[in-house]
Design an enzyme around this catalytic site. Sequence first.
Site, PDB file in Angstrom:
ATOM      1  N   LYS A  22       0.845  -1.211   0.000  1.00  0.00           N
ATOM      2  CA  LYS A  22       0.000   0.000   0.000  1.00  0.00           C
ATOM      3  C   LYS A  22       0.873   1.250   0.000  1.00  0.00           C
ATOM      4  CE  LYS A  22      -1.643   1.405   4.132  1.00  0.00           C
ATOM      5  NZ  LYS A  22      -1.379   2.811   4.471  1.00  0.00           N
ATOM      6  N   ASN A  23       1.926   1.241   0.818  1.00  0.00           N
ATOM      7  CA  ASN A  23       2.729   2.457   0.990  1.00  0.00           C
ATOM      8  C   ASN A  23       3.730   2.688  -0.125  1.00  0.00           C
ATOM      9  OD1 ASN A  23       1.236   2.969   3.218  1.00  0.00           O
ATOM     10  ND2 ASN A  23       2.829   2.480   4.714  1.00  0.00           N
ATOM     11  N   ARG A  93      -4.271  10.476   5.418  1.00  0.00           N
ATOM     12  CA  ARG A  93      -3.187  11.446   5.531  1.00  0.00           C
ATOM     13  C   ARG A  93      -2.260  11.412   4.325  1.00  0.00           C
ATOM     14  NH1 ARG A  93       0.328  11.121   7.503  1.00  0.00           N
ATOM     15  NH2 ARG A  93       0.813  13.240   8.107  1.00  0.00           N
ATOM     16  N   CYS A 117      -4.167  11.780  13.538  1.00  0.00           N
ATOM     17  CA  CYS A 117      -4.896  10.509  13.456  1.00  0.00           C
ATOM     18  C   CYS A 117      -4.660   9.821  14.799  1.00  0.00           C
ATOM     19  CB  CYS A 117      -4.379   9.656  12.295  1.00  0.00           C
ATOM     20  SG  CYS A 117      -2.737   9.053  12.578  1.00  0.00           S
ATOM     21  N   ARG A 122       1.012  13.922  13.410  1.00  0.00           N
ATOM     22  CA  ARG A 122       1.315  13.742  11.991  1.00  0.00           C
ATOM     23  C   ARG A 122       1.525  15.093  11.277  1.00  0.00           C
ATOM     24  NH1 ARG A 122      -0.299   8.540  10.814  1.00  0.00           N
ATOM     25  NH2 ARG A 122       1.286   8.585   9.174  1.00  0.00           N
ATOM     26  N   PRO A 123       2.438  15.939  11.766  1.00  0.00           N
ATOM     27  CA  PRO A 123       2.677  17.243  11.113  1.00  0.00           C
ATOM     28  C   PRO A 123       3.260  17.069   9.701  1.00  0.00           C
ATOM     29  CG  PRO A 123       4.379  16.792  12.721  1.00  0.00           C
ATOM     30  CD  PRO A 123       3.372  15.695  12.867  1.00  0.00           C
ATOM     31  N   LEU A 126       7.884  19.447   7.574  1.00  0.00           N
ATOM     32  CA  LEU A 126       9.105  19.157   6.799  1.00  0.00           C
ATOM     33  C   LEU A 126       8.800  19.116   5.300  1.00  0.00           C
ATOM     34  CD1 LEU A 126      10.724  16.470   9.117  1.00  0.00           C
ATOM     35  CD2 LEU A 126      11.267  18.910   8.948  1.00  0.00           C
ATOM     36  N   ASP A 305       5.461   0.124  12.075  1.00  0.00           N
ATOM     37  CA  ASP A 305       4.215  -0.503  11.580  1.00  0.00           C
ATOM     38  C   ASP A 305       4.098  -1.963  11.989  1.00  0.00           C
ATOM     39  OD1 ASP A 305       4.064   1.327   8.428  1.00  0.00           O
ATOM     40  OD2 ASP A 305       3.637   1.877  10.490  1.00  0.00           O
ATOM     41  N   ILE A 327       8.965   6.460  16.914  1.00  0.00           N
ATOM     42  CA  ILE A 327       8.512   7.206  15.737  1.00  0.00           C
ATOM     43  C   ILE A 327       7.259   8.039  16.021  1.00  0.00           C
ATOM     44  CG2 ILE A 327       7.810   7.030  13.314  1.00  0.00           C
ATOM     45  CD1 ILE A 327      10.664   6.051  13.726  1.00  0.00           C
ATOM     46  N   ARG A 397      -8.202  -0.661   5.390  1.00  0.00           N
ATOM     47  CA  ARG A 397      -7.390   0.389   4.759  1.00  0.00           C
ATOM     48  C   ARG A 397      -6.102  -0.194   4.195  1.00  0.00           C
ATOM     49  NH1 ARG A 397      -6.724   5.859   7.923  1.00  0.00           N
ATOM     50  NH2 ARG A 397      -5.427   6.053   6.096  1.00  0.00           N
TER      51      ARG A 397
HETATM   52  C1  EPZ Z   1       4.737   6.694   6.553  1.00  0.00           C
HETATM   53  O1  EPZ Z   1       3.984   7.710   7.196  1.00  0.00           O
HETATM   54  C2  EPZ Z   1       3.792   5.520   6.406  1.00  0.00           C
HETATM   55  N1  EPZ Z   1       2.649   5.902   5.570  1.00  0.00           N
HETATM   56  C3  EPZ Z   1       3.324   5.083   7.793  1.00  0.00           C
HETATM   57  O2  EPZ Z   1       2.505   3.942   7.632  1.00  0.00           O
HETATM   58  C4  EPZ Z   1       4.540   4.694   8.629  1.00  0.00           C
HETATM   59  O3  EPZ Z   1       4.115   4.335   9.914  1.00  0.00           O
HETATM   60  C5  EPZ Z   1       5.497   5.891   8.694  1.00  0.00           C
HETATM   61  O4  EPZ Z   1       5.861   6.309   7.359  1.00  0.00           O
HETATM   62  C6  EPZ Z   1       6.785   5.554   9.434  1.00  0.00           C
HETATM   63  O5  EPZ Z   1       7.421   4.478   8.809  1.00  0.00           O
HETATM   64  C7  EPZ Z   1       2.826   5.955   4.232  1.00  0.00           C
HETATM   65  O6  EPZ Z   1       3.898   5.701   3.703  1.00  0.00           O
HETATM   66  C8  EPZ Z   1       1.612   6.331   3.429  1.00  0.00           C
HETATM   67  P1  EPZ Z   1       6.823   9.970   8.652  1.00  0.00           P
HETATM   68  P2  EPZ Z   1       4.565   9.229   7.240  1.00  0.00           P
HETATM   69  O7  EPZ Z   1       6.663  11.263   7.928  1.00  0.00           O
HETATM   70  O8  EPZ Z   1       5.391   9.495   6.048  1.00  0.00           O
HETATM   71  C9  EPZ Z   1       7.439  13.213  12.019  1.00  0.00           C
HETATM   72  C10 EPZ Z   1       0.539   2.709   7.773  1.00  0.00           C
HETATM   73  O9  EPZ Z   1       0.258   1.994   8.706  1.00  0.00           O
HETATM   74  N2  EPZ Z   1       7.231  14.215  10.965  1.00  0.00           N
HETATM   75  O10 EPZ Z   1       7.942   9.051   8.249  1.00  0.00           O
HETATM   76  O11 EPZ Z   1       3.405  10.121   7.528  1.00  0.00           O
HETATM   77  C11 EPZ Z   1       6.176  12.417  12.318  1.00  0.00           C
HETATM   78  O12 EPZ Z   1       5.367  13.110  13.257  1.00  0.00           O
HETATM   79  C12 EPZ Z   1       1.121   4.083   7.998  1.00  0.00           C
HETATM   80  O13 EPZ Z   1       0.439   2.382   6.579  1.00  0.00           O
HETATM   81  C13 EPZ Z   1       7.374  15.551  11.278  1.00  0.00           C
HETATM   82  O14 EPZ Z   1       7.658  15.919  12.407  1.00  0.00           O
HETATM   83  O15 EPZ Z   1       5.479   9.155   8.524  1.00  0.00           O
HETATM   84  C14 EPZ Z   1       6.716  11.130  12.880  1.00  0.00           C
HETATM   85  O16 EPZ Z   1       6.991  11.302  14.251  1.00  0.00           O
HETATM   86  C15 EPZ Z   1       0.882   4.504   9.413  1.00  0.00           C
HETATM   87  N3  EPZ Z   1       7.190  16.480  10.300  1.00  0.00           N
HETATM   88  C16 EPZ Z   1       8.037  10.942  12.131  1.00  0.00           C
HETATM   89  O17 EPZ Z   1       8.355  12.209  11.547  1.00  0.00           O
HETATM   90  C17 EPZ Z   1       6.871  16.142   9.007  1.00  0.00           C
HETATM   91  O18 EPZ Z   1       6.736  17.039   8.143  1.00  0.00           O
HETATM   92  C18 EPZ Z   1       7.968   9.928  11.000  1.00  0.00           C
HETATM   93  O19 EPZ Z   1       6.855  10.263  10.216  1.00  0.00           O
HETATM   94  C19 EPZ Z   1       6.724  14.766   8.710  1.00  0.00           C
HETATM   95  C20 EPZ Z   1       6.910  13.826   9.703  1.00  0.00           C
END
Ligand code: EPZ
Length: 417
Positions: A22-23, A93, A117, A122-123, A126, A305, A327, A397
């Site tokens: 999915k991702n 998201r 969520c 989930r900011p 970045l 995950d 994370i 999902r």
């Molecule tokens: C991706 O989410 C995945 N989703 C998530 O899978 C997965 O849990 C996550 O990466 C971590 O591996 C998809 O790929 C669609 P991040 P993502 O940005 O990209 C912080 C599932 O179950 N952060 O890597 O949204 C954030 O808060 C989902 O399929 C900022 O601070 O995660 C987190 O603490 C759930 N600012 C950390 O980084 C930003 O601008 C990692 O988040 C972006 C992120």
Amino acid sequence: MDKIRVIGGRPLSGSVKISGAKNAALPAMAASLLTRDRIELENVPYVRDILTMRNLLEDMGSEVEVTEDGSAVLQSSNIRSQEAPYELVKTMRASILVLGPLLGRFCHARVSLPGGCAIGARPVNLHLMGLEKMGAKCRILHGYVEASVEKLQGAHIVMDTITVTGTENMMMAATLAEGETVLENAACEPEVSDLADMLRSMGARIEGDGGRTIRVRGVEELHGCRHHIIPDRIEAGTFAIAAAITRGDVEVENCNPKHLSSVLEQLSRTGADIESGTNRFRVQCDGPILSKNVTTYPYPAFPTDMQAQYMALMTQGDGDSIITETIFENRFMHALELIRMGADIAVEGRQALVKGNSPLSGARVLASDLRASASLILAALIASGETWIDRVYHLDRGYHRIEEKLARLGANIERVR
Ligand code: EPZ
């Protein structure tokens, strides 16, 4: 509202085929916005998030066809709006992934902020920082990101937190920017490399994906392609734990064991026998489950995950184990439901202390997010009696017909409409 009913107690055995990731499919679909040509994707999982992305792209004017056999055809030659509305974004998201491609090709985008969520705030700061470095003007108004630019310029971007979709958004935007973009501290998840492979087949010039520094040299335009999505390493890991927790013997096929080596290594530490091939692995567990601590980190370490699924396994360990989630700030919702089934778990901030030797009993439980619902199913497979899992739309999902795949492995599980 569908429910899933499980009667626990049966060891799983047999073989299961893993669906596409999915991702990896979500960014691949968003990448179709980068060209007016036709994009053909194979091995796309038929899950709710994919259908949400289809609806989002269609809403903008893309032609999208997703079939249950795993193929998707997308064409964005008549985009009439560069807006991603709140009604669609609030349900997923990952919609933020259209921001980079829209800016790269149309130099304008209005994308609803995803909002938080169940697992955290989930900011997307970045994502915006990177695009601003590339010359975009981003402002937040009425819950939307409004971004515009004359033409994106290549930039040197250092991500201060490793972000998967942030890296993917930057990479997609940079393919059509003027000049070279260097992304430092980039995410190196397999899904990022899969997207880079697809973008290269569209004519993009990308190097270094899979490592922490990615270089992208912008081109005038991208063309269509046909791309095969990688297997879902999290679905594969979920079935690996299902085999271990039920003391079963399961062959997991159509997967890439290298993409979940940290999960398989952790599982073998807990006493499971793992035998891996190139596109399959086998999990056998007939002895005790050993309690082992784990901490989630970005790839290639143990993935967040898989944390909820691992917690279910540790309730059956031979002692105490500590699970540390680095994370997301609120990713222990499943602990509360596992406790209702008889687990003994103490959550303290980013750590959960899980006591083993906890016999679980069936109960009515609530799914709260995608992976939490998977952990409840794993617990139900070994709980005595009947478990009812509500709000399984969370499960749908990211898993395609998981109850049918588990039933074929011998589980006593059914979906009740
Ligand atoms: C991706 O989410 C995945 N989703 C998530 O899978 C997965 O849990 C996550 O990466 C971590 O591996 C998809 O790929 C669609 P991040 P993502 O940005 O990209 C912080 C599932 O179950 N952060 O890597 O949204 C954030 O808060 C989902 O399929 C900022 O601070 O995660 C987190 O603490 C759930 N600012 C950390 O980084 C930003 O601008 C990692 O988040 C972006 C992120």
